[in-house]
Scaffold this motif. Structure first.
Motif, short mmCIF file in Angstrom:
data_model
loop_
_atom_site.label_atom_id
_atom_site.label_comp_id
_atom_site.label_asym_id
_atom_site.label_seq_id
_atom_site.Cartn_x
_atom_site.Cartn_y
_atom_site.Cartn_z
N LEU A 189 120.09 -5.50 53.90
CA LEU A 189 120.73 -4.69 52.85
C LEU A 189 121.43 -3.48 53.47
O LEU A 189 122.53 -3.11 53.08
CB LEU A 189 119.65 -4.24 51.85
N HIS A 190 120.74 -2.87 54.46
CA HIS A 190 121.36 -1.74 55.19
C HIS A 190 122.65 -2.19 55.86
O HIS A 190 123.65 -1.47 55.85
CB HIS A 190 120.41 -1.23 56.28
N LEU A 191 122.60 -3.38 56.48
CA LEU A 191 123.78 -3.87 57.20
C LEU A 191 124.96 -4.04 56.24
O LEU A 191 126.09 -3.72 56.56
CB LEU A 191 123.48 -5.21 57.89
N VAL A 192 124.67 -4.57 55.04
CA VAL A 192 125.74 -4.75 54.06
C VAL A 192 126.31 -3.39 53.67
O VAL A 192 127.52 -3.18 53.68
CB VAL A 192 125.21 -5.48 52.79
N ARG A 193 125.44 -2.45 53.38
CA ARG A 193 125.86 -1.13 52.89
C ARG A 193 126.57 -0.30 53.97
O ARG A 193 127.55 0.39 53.68
CB ARG A 193 124.64 -0.39 52.33
N PHE A 194 126.04 -0.35 55.20
CA PHE A 194 126.54 0.59 56.21
C PHE A 194 127.43 -0.04 57.28
O PHE A 194 127.99 0.68 58.10
CB PHE A 194 125.37 1.31 56.88
N VAL A 195 127.50 -1.36 57.32
CA VAL A 195 128.39 -1.98 58.33
C VAL A 195 129.45 -2.84 57.65
O VAL A 195 130.64 -2.59 57.79
CB VAL A 195 127.57 -2.84 59.34
N VAL A 196 128.99 -3.83 56.91
CA VAL A 196 129.91 -4.83 56.37
C VAL A 196 130.92 -4.20 55.39
O VAL A 196 132.13 -4.41 55.52
CB VAL A 196 129.10 -5.98 55.69
N LEU A 197 130.42 -3.40 54.45
CA LEU A 197 131.34 -2.81 53.46
C LEU A 197 132.27 -1.75 54.08
O LEU A 197 133.48 -1.82 53.89
CB LEU A 197 130.57 -2.24 52.26
N PRO A 198 131.75 -0.79 54.86
CA PRO A 198 132.69 0.19 55.46
C PRO A 198 133.69 -0.45 56.42
O PRO A 198 134.86 -0.07 56.44
CB PRO A 198 131.79 1.17 56.22
#
Lengths: 246, 254
Positions: B166-175
């Motif tokens: 979930l962190h990866l989605v929020r802080f890597v994938v989306l930005p």
């Protein structure tokens, strides 16, 4: 050496990418705690793959890997993530986030999914992230987006992120290879100061013999996926890394 | 080189055959068409400004439908596309997500509008839902492919800090995908404004209904006013999206 004195220990590690030949062949190594170990070798010798295996990102098909006296396996890999910091060659920074936000990524392992998902990190973590940027000498760049920073500044952001993670071992994959020698030496000096202060073990892939001679406590030479030479650089061996490489 | 020429010649021959079958070489018919176009253009001039209030109100409804439909579709497409990202989720999850998006995408927007007219009755609600459904199908595919292209080194570096999926989605994938997310969203909004202007033909609200009435009653001067109004809205949208791109997208290192 007692296994508790070792940060990392690998025995008979073999790794191949799916459907391809072995990249790492029977690698055995010991990395003493609190020391700097540098891995040298020509391009394509398997340095990056070895680094990813040691970081727990890639899972070797054969052999045994211990990190901080714990066997690295499917169950323990996740718990070890927070203890092993990894700086990839291209640094792995999120370009569209600010320096401070990138450093705060180092705290994600202990922050849960509450307010953090809205970008609201605990105040003490933000203060520590800012302190890490200050320590790296780029505290004034905290609200600057990473894609606007220079190469050297990005390097410092990546180190600050790793510091916030509070790891016991830092693995860095040729992370200063894009910098000129003077700047690379400055970054490594900074890294050594921090490692000594925080009692961290530092393992890095490095191309430049001059930097290896200055900063390494132990040197491993990798060629065709095998360790072909290993020696300390404290004077107990006469030959320098550059001579061995030649 | 010779193979390239052969392929180009083959494509040219195939194109000629298809155009012939479609009636493109029927000179009499094409000449008649050109004459009719002249008559139609003449009958459209000058545009009848008296219908501006009616047309403006209907067009505003179309803009509302497009905006609401696009945003609703966007909100649904984001999680669907994240689930469809293969290096974040297992094959069964990502395949199921992609299958759902492909299923939604199979149905054209006009058919979605008809289906929603049957489900919720005539009016802009059906049109908005139709636009939203079409948007989900399109954006979910584009975004899933975009997210899969996220630099694996960044994912590895942040995952190495102990970050969860979930962190990866929020802080890597989306930005990391922010640029393309915004670009595709703006493109979708522009497209939906054009596409929604015909949804009124099937009773799904908006300016399409007014256009249909003017077409059926042969009031081409009034139709011309509606078309000009749509042109103005499309130009405003183009300007707005160009401004948003300049304001929010990454710029090269200065």
């Amino acid at each position: 050496m007692d296994s508790t004195d070792l940060a990392l220990r690998a025995e008979g590690i073999c790794f191949a990418y799916r459907g391809e030949e072995w990249v790492l062949k029977d690698i055995s190594l010991s990395v003493p705690r609190g020391k700097a170990t540098m891995i040298m070798g020509p391009s394509g010798s398997g340095k990056t793959t070895l680094m990813k295996v040691l970081a727990g990102i890639l899972c070797p098909q054969r052999g045994r890997l211990e990190a901080l006296s714990q066997e690295v396996g499917k169950r323990t890999r996740r718990s070890l993530y927070s203890l092993i910091g990894y700086i990839p060659q291209q640094l792995g920074l999120v370009r569209n986030l600010t320096s401070l936000e990138n450093v705060l990524m180092g705290a994600l392992g202990r922050c849960g999914h509450g307010k953090v998902m809205l970008g609201l990190f605990p105040r003490h973590e933000v203060e520590q992230a800012q302190a890490a940027l200050d320590l790296m000498g780029i505290g004034d760049k905290s609200s600057e987006k990473v894609f606007r920073l220079s190469g050297g500044q990005r390097q410092r952001v990546a180190i600050a992120r790793t510091l916030l993670q509070r790891p016991r071992v830092v693995l860095a994959d040729e992370f200063v290879s894009d910098l000129d020698l003077a700047l690379a030496a400055e970054i490594l000096r900074l890294m050594r100061q921090v490692a000594e202060r925080e009692q961290m073990t530092f393992v890095a892939n490095m191309h430049e013999p001059q930097l290896v001679r200055e900063f390494a406590d132990q040197v491993l030479i990798l060629d065709h996926g095998q360790i072909v030479r290993r020696f300390p650089t404290d004077g107990s061996q006469e030959r320098s890394p550059s001579e061995v490489l030649q | 080189m010779r193979t390239d020429l052969f392929i180009m010649a083959l494509v040219a021959v195939l194109l000629s055959i298809v155009l012939g079958q479609l009636g493109f070489f029927d000179a009499a018919r094409l000449t008649k068409g050109l004459q009719n176009m002249g008559i139609l253009t003449w009958e459209m001039l000058p545009p009848d400004a008296s219908v501006l209030p009616v047309a403006g109100e209907a067009l505003w409804e179309t803009v509302q439908m497009s905006f609401a439909g696009t945003m609703l579709g966007f909100l649904v497409s984001l999680p669907l596309s994240v689930l469809g990202t293969r290096h974040l989720f297992s094959a069964p999850v990502s395949n199921l997500s992609r299958l759902i998006a492909a299923g939604i995408r199979t149905v054209p927007v006009l058919l979605w509008a008809i289906l929603f007219v049957i489900l919720v009755g005539l009016g802009p609600l059906a049109g908005t839902l139709g636009v939203a459904a079409y948007t989900v199908g399109y954006l979910a595919k584009i975004y899933a492919e975009l997210f899969e292209g996220t630099d694996p080194e960044i994912v590895e570096a942040v995952r190495g800090t102990g970050a969860s999926r979930l962190h990866l989605v929020r802080f890597v994938v989306l930005p990391e995908g922010a640029n393309a997310i915004l670009t595709q969203l703006l493109f979708m909004l522009e497209y939906n404004i054009r596409a929604s202007s015909i949804l009124g033909f099937v009773g799904a609200g908006g300016v399409g209904f007014v256009m249909q009435v003017y077409l059926q009653t042969l009031e081409y001067r009034r139709l011309a006013t509606v078309l000009l109004l749509i042109l103005v809205v499309v130009l405003i949208m183009d300007g707005l999206s160009a401004w948003m791109r300049r304001r929010f997208l990454l710029t090269p290192q200065s």
